[in-house]
Design a protein around this motif. Structure first.
Motif, PDB file in Angstrom:
ATOM      1  N   ASP A 119       5.663 -21.631  -3.849  1.00 15.35           N
ATOM      2  CA  ASP A 119       6.334 -22.152  -5.049  1.00 15.35           C
ATOM      3  C   ASP A 119       7.711 -21.557  -5.300  1.00 15.35           C
ATOM      4  OD1 ASP A 119       5.750 -19.585  -5.847  1.00 15.35           O
ATOM      5  OD2 ASP A 119       4.259 -20.157  -7.352  1.00 15.35           O
ATOM      6  N   GLY A 120       8.188 -20.721  -4.366  1.00 16.79           N
ATOM      7  CA  GLY A 120       9.511 -20.143  -4.524  1.00 16.79           C
ATOM      8  C   GLY A 120       9.583 -18.952  -5.463  1.00 16.79           C
ATOM      9  N   SER A 121       8.460 -18.543  -6.057  1.00 17.17           N
ATOM     10  CA  SER A 121       8.463 -17.400  -6.968  1.00 17.17           C
ATOM     11  C   SER A 121       8.830 -16.126  -6.215  1.00 17.17           C
ATOM     12  CB  SER A 121       7.097 -17.241  -7.629  1.00 17.17           C
ATOM     13  OG  SER A 121       6.080 -17.090  -6.652  1.00 17.17           O
ATOM     14  N   ARG A 122       9.435 -15.177  -6.911  1.00 19.57           N
ATOM     15  CA  ARG A 122       9.900 -13.942  -6.289  1.00 19.57           C
ATOM     16  C   ARG A 122       8.881 -12.819  -6.466  1.00 19.57           C
ATOM     17  NH1 ARG A 122      14.562 -14.541  -4.069  1.00 19.57           N
ATOM     18  NH2 ARG A 122      14.627 -12.320  -3.546  1.00 19.57           N
ATOM     19  N   HIS A 123       8.747 -11.996  -5.425  1.00 24.14           N
ATOM     20  CA  HIS A 123       7.778 -10.912  -5.427  1.00 24.14           C
ATOM     21  C   HIS A 123       8.374  -9.685  -4.764  1.00 24.14           C
ATOM     22  CE1 HIS A 123       4.496 -13.755  -6.482  1.00 24.14           C
ATOM     23  NE2 HIS A 123       5.234 -14.598  -5.773  1.00 24.14           N
ATOM     24  N   LEU A 124       7.784  -8.530  -5.043  1.00 22.36           N
ATOM     25  CA  LEU A 124       8.209  -7.269  -4.445  1.00 22.36           C
ATOM     26  C   LEU A 124       7.017  -6.616  -3.755  1.00 22.36           C
ATOM     27  CD1 LEU A 124      10.164  -4.823  -4.053  1.00 22.36           C
ATOM     28  CD2 LEU A 124       9.363  -4.008  -6.289  1.00 22.36           C
ATOM     29  N   PHE A 125       7.164  -6.317  -2.472  1.00 22.18           N
ATOM     30  CA  PHE A 125       6.191  -5.517  -1.739  1.00 22.18           C
ATOM     31  C   PHE A 125       6.775  -4.126  -1.526  1.00 22.18           C
ATOM     32  CE2 PHE A 125       3.191  -8.520   0.865  1.00 22.18           C
ATOM     33  CZ  PHE A 125       2.627  -8.957  -0.323  1.00 22.18           C
ATOM     34  N   THR A 126       6.096  -3.112  -2.010  1.00 20.87           N
ATOM     35  CA  THR A 126       6.442  -1.727  -1.737  1.00 20.87           C
ATOM     36  C   THR A 126       5.315  -1.109  -0.922  1.00 20.87           C
ATOM     37  OG1 THR A 126       5.325  -0.856  -3.710  1.00 20.87           O
ATOM     38  CG2 THR A 126       7.634  -1.570  -3.960  1.00 20.87           C
ATOM     39  N   PRO A 127       5.552   0.024  -0.266  1.00 14.41           N
ATOM     40  CA  PRO A 127       4.451   0.675   0.456  1.00 14.41           C
ATOM     41  C   PRO A 127       3.259   0.959  -0.438  1.00 14.41           C
ATOM     42  CG  PRO A 127       6.554   1.614   1.120  1.00 14.41           C
ATOM     43  CD  PRO A 127       6.849   0.687  -0.009  1.00 14.41           C
ATOM     44  N   GLU A 128       3.524   1.439  -1.662  1.00 15.50           N
ATOM     45  CA  GLU A 128       2.425   1.730  -2.582  1.00 15.50           C
ATOM     46  C   GLU A 128       1.703   0.453  -3.000  1.00 15.50           C
ATOM     47  OE1 GLU A 128       5.525   4.880  -2.758  1.00 15.50           O
ATOM     48  OE2 GLU A 128       5.574   2.694  -2.950  1.00 15.50           O
ATOM     49  N   GLY A 129       2.485  -0.574  -3.307  1.00 16.18           N
ATOM     50  CA  GLY A 129       1.890  -1.831  -3.740  1.00 16.18           C
ATOM     51  C   GLY A 129       1.040  -2.480  -2.663  1.00 16.18           C
ATOM     52  N   VAL A 130       1.490  -2.401  -1.421  1.00 17.39           N
ATOM     53  CA  VAL A 130       0.733  -2.988  -0.318  1.00 17.39           C
ATOM     54  C   VAL A 130      -0.583  -2.242  -0.103  1.00 17.39           C
ATOM     55  CG1 VAL A 130       0.744  -3.319   2.189  1.00 17.39           C
ATOM     56  CG2 VAL A 130       2.709  -4.043   0.833  1.00 17.39           C
ATOM     57  N   MET A 131      -0.582  -0.927  -0.317  1.00 11.60           N
ATOM     58  CA  MET A 131      -1.847  -0.186  -0.253  1.00 11.60           C
ATOM     59  C   MET A 131      -2.800  -0.666  -1.348  1.00 11.60           C
ATOM     60  SD  MET A 131      -1.689   1.856   2.363  1.00 11.60           S
ATOM     61  CE  MET A 131      -0.895   0.393   3.066  1.00 11.60           C
ATOM     62  N   ASP A 132      -2.286  -0.839  -2.556  1.00 10.49           N
ATOM     63  CA  ASP A 132      -3.121  -1.298  -3.667  1.00 10.49           C
ATOM     64  C   ASP A 132      -3.663  -2.700  -3.402  1.00 10.49           C
ATOM     65  OD1 ASP A 132      -2.487   1.085  -4.883  1.00 10.49           O
ATOM     66  OD2 ASP A 132      -1.038   0.221  -6.288  1.00 10.49           O
ATOM     67  N   ILE A 133      -2.821  -3.565  -2.848  1.00 13.17           N
ATOM     68  CA  ILE A 133      -3.248  -4.933  -2.546  1.00 13.17           C
ATOM     69  C   ILE A 133      -4.380  -4.915  -1.520  1.00 13.17           C
ATOM     70  CG2 ILE A 133      -2.544  -7.113  -1.468  1.00 13.17           C
ATOM     71  CD1 ILE A 133       0.292  -6.551  -2.659  1.00 13.17           C
ATOM     72  N   GLN A 134      -4.219  -4.115  -0.466  1.00 14.07           N
ATOM     73  CA  GLN A 134      -5.249  -4.087   0.578  1.00 14.07           C
ATOM     74  C   GLN A 134      -6.518  -3.374   0.101  1.00 14.07           C
ATOM     75  OE1 GLN A 134      -3.737  -3.958   4.916  1.00 14.07           O
ATOM     76  NE2 GLN A 134      -2.109  -2.935   3.776  1.00 14.07           N
ATOM     77  N   ARG A 135      -6.386  -2.455  -0.833  1.00 18.33           N
ATOM     78  CA  ARG A 135      -7.581  -1.891  -1.466  1.00 18.33           C
ATOM     79  C   ARG A 135      -8.363  -2.995  -2.177  1.00 18.33           C
ATOM     80  NH1 ARG A 135      -9.388   3.025   0.332  1.00 18.33           N
ATOM     81  NH2 ARG A 135      -8.066   4.787  -0.264  1.00 18.33           N
ATOM     82  N   THR A 136      -7.641  -3.878  -2.861  1.00 22.04           N
ATOM     83  CA  THR A 136      -8.286  -4.958  -3.597  1.00 22.04           C
ATOM     84  C   THR A 136      -8.875  -6.003  -2.656  1.00 22.04           C
ATOM     85  OG1 THR A 136      -6.831  -4.634  -5.500  1.00 22.04           O
ATOM     86  CG2 THR A 136      -7.927  -6.770  -5.326  1.00 22.04           C
ATOM     87  N   ILE A 137      -8.175  -6.312  -1.586  1.00 25.03           N
ATOM     88  CA  ILE A 137      -8.722  -7.256  -0.607  1.00 25.03           C
ATOM     89  C   ILE A 137     -10.011  -6.685  -0.004  1.00 25.03           C
ATOM     90  CG2 ILE A 137      -8.324  -8.391   1.622  1.00 25.03           C
ATOM     91  CD1 ILE A 137      -5.325  -8.503   0.846  1.00 25.03           C
ATOM     92  N   GLY A 138     -10.012  -5.397   0.304  1.00 22.17           N
ATOM     93  CA  GLY A 138     -11.242  -4.731   0.704  1.00 22.17           C
ATOM     94  C   GLY A 138     -11.550  -4.723   2.177  1.00 22.17           C
ATOM     95  N   ALA A 139     -10.528  -4.878   3.039  1.00 22.24           N
ATOM     96  CA  ALA A 139     -10.779  -4.842   4.486  1.00 22.24           C
ATOM     97  C   ALA A 139     -11.216  -3.453   4.921  1.00 22.24           C
ATOM     98  CB  ALA A 139      -9.517  -5.253   5.244  1.00 22.24           C
ATOM     99  N   ASP A 140     -11.946  -3.400   6.036  1.00 26.22           N
ATOM    100  CA  ASP A 140     -12.381  -2.116   6.590  1.00 26.22           C
ATOM    101  C   ASP A 140     -11.208  -1.320   7.148  1.00 26.22           C
ATOM    102  OD1 ASP A 140     -15.565  -2.385   6.720  1.00 26.22           O
ATOM    103  OD2 ASP A 140     -14.656  -4.309   7.235  1.00 26.22           O
ATOM    104  N   ILE A 141     -10.295  -2.019   7.824  1.00 25.88           N
ATOM    105  CA  ILE A 141      -9.112  -1.390   8.408  1.00 25.88           C
ATOM    106  C   ILE A 141      -7.884  -2.054   7.795  1.00 25.88           C
ATOM    107  CG2 ILE A 141      -7.818  -0.941  10.530  1.00 25.88           C
ATOM    108  CD1 ILE A 141     -10.496  -1.204  12.050  1.00 25.88           C
ATOM    109  N   ILE A 142      -6.988  -1.242   7.246  1.00 24.77           N
ATOM    110  CA  ILE A 142      -5.778  -1.780   6.626  1.00 24.77           C
ATOM    111  C   ILE A 142      -4.563  -1.185   7.313  1.00 24.77           C
ATOM    112  CG2 ILE A 142      -7.065  -1.966   4.462  1.00 24.77           C
ATOM    113  CD1 ILE A 142      -5.324   0.203   3.296  1.00 24.77           C
ATOM    114  N   MET A 143      -3.439  -1.904   7.229  1.00 28.10           N
ATOM    115  CA  MET A 143      -2.245  -1.502   7.953  1.00 28.10           C
ATOM    116  C   MET A 143      -1.177  -0.959   7.013  1.00 28.10           C
ATOM    117  SD  MET A 143      -3.525  -2.305  10.767  1.00 28.10           S
ATOM    118  CE  MET A 143      -2.136  -1.766  11.742  1.00 28.10           C
TER     119      MET A 143
END
Length: 376
Positions: A119-143
């Motif tokens: 939809d063209g919306s703007r977002h920010l990915f930071t190292p900390e934010g990406v860790m939080d996102i992958q914690r929420t997704i819940g994968a066994d191995i995260i990058m």
């Protein structure tokens, strides 16, 4: 996560091992089907488990963050509960997708701002934010969050990007270590080696990544257009540095030949969209070579799709029927070819493992690689 290295081939650097995660064991070397938006395109989870024999699948942080979104995933109890896949899952960090959005993103020290392709919306990915996102997704191995450089890439850009990836890694590790998984099981963080196709940068990055002493390590920034020989050279340099007692994951690779050659260099884990993407365009990989199922030569060929194949589609459908489906633009064609290709990839790495354990991997590799190149 636990990794047991069982055997290393005497004539190459190929390895057989076992990774233990909260959602089960993974026998390496292994190929991971790509489930970008919580699904492997056109393939049911039951087919993945029972027919294709997948042991682990991959999800994409960028896509899952945008849709269905973190609220939905958290309320579902994580990605395993959401998509019904109870075996191991790995999520990438979104770094490659950010790389592919070069026209709509901006990279700074803080992180990356980008526009949604939806939809063209703007977002920010930071190292900390990406860790939080992958914690929420819940994968066994995260990058870890990294920048994937293009090819070709000037030395100065590759060096600056690599150094920023290392600084981002420190922030990822700090955030990961001060947080916990949300669903009652442990997660594991893999750093990513960068450095483009420059030997000194790859060495420096591999040494830096190894110094973080995480439970596994990944190799990024390859299979982005460089010649195969350069990919192999970089992979060998990195594998010689990364610790032998931890799994090595080569991201986004590749053809069946690429996988076998990189197994010989010491890589344990692979993922790629090629088996499903190429399947939807009529390309079928087999142990005897590659078939273009749109080719008229299959029009009256009523032999099984692949007499040597391990999936039910290989004996159930004929070449002529599958060609007919492709020519008719029937969606079932892509599904059949996707199931076949994924089953073939899983068979291929299983065979590689068997020959490593039996001690004849190199002779097997030398015999099968020429066949994989054939155009049937």
């Amino acid at each position: 996560m636990k990794f047991d290295l069982i055997k290393t081939d005497e004539k190459s650097k190929a390895r057989a091992g076992v990774i233990e995660t909260a959602h089960g064991k993974i026998e390496t070397p292994i190929f991971m089907p790509v489930g970008t938006v919580a699904s492997v395109k056109g393939v049911h989870q039951r087919e993945l488990e029972e027919d294709i024999k997948a042991q682990i699948i991959l999800g994409n942080t960028y896509h899952l963050y945008l849709r269905p979104g973190l609220d939905v995933l958290e309320q579902a109890g994580g990605l395993h509960k959401f998509n019904g896949w109870e075996r191991p899952i790995l999520t990438d960090s979104g770094g490659y997708q950010v790389y592919s959005l070069s026209g709509t993103r901006k990279i700074v020290e803080e992180g990356v701002t980008f526009q949604s392709h939806i939809d063209g919306s703007r977002h920010l990915f930071t190292p900390e934010g990406v860790m939080d996102i992958q914690r929420t997704i819940g994968a066994d191995i995260i990058m870890a969050f990294d920048e994937c450089t293009p090819y070709p890439c000037e030395y100065s850009y590759a060096k600056n990007s690599m150094e920023m990836t290392h600084r981002w890694l420190k922030r990822c590790c700090d955030r990961f270590d001060e947080t916990e998984g949300k669903y009652g099981y442990d997660q594991t963080l893999f750093p990513i080696v960068q450095g483009s196709t420059y030997k000194d940068l790859r060495k420096e990055s591999a040494e830096k990544i190894a110094s973080f002493e995480r439970e596994g390590n990944a190799i990024g920034g390859l299979s982005v257009g460089e010649p195969a020989e350069e990919m192999y050279e970089m992979a060998e340099i990195v594998c010689d540095i990364l610790p032998a007692d931890k799994p090595r994951y080569l991201m986004g690779v590749g053809t069946p030949e690429n996988i076998i050659e990189n197994i010989a260099l010491g890589v344990d884990m692979f993922d790629c969209v090629m088996p499903t993407r190429n399947a939807r365009n009529g390309m079928v990989f087999t142990s005897e070579g590659i078939m273009n199922m749109k080719n008229k030569k299959w029009e009256k060929c009523f032999e099984p799709l692949d007499p040597n194949g391990t999936s039910f589609v290989d004996s159930f459908y004929s070449k002529a029927y599958v060609r007919h489906l492709f020519v008719s633009k029937e969606r079932l064609a892509g599904q059949i070819a996707s199931i076949h290709n994924l089953a073939f990839y899983l068979w291929l790495v299983k065979e590689a493992r068997r020959h490593i354990l039996e001690g004849d991997f190199t002779s097997w590799k030398d015999s099968i690689v020429p066949k994989l190149r054939n155009r049937l």
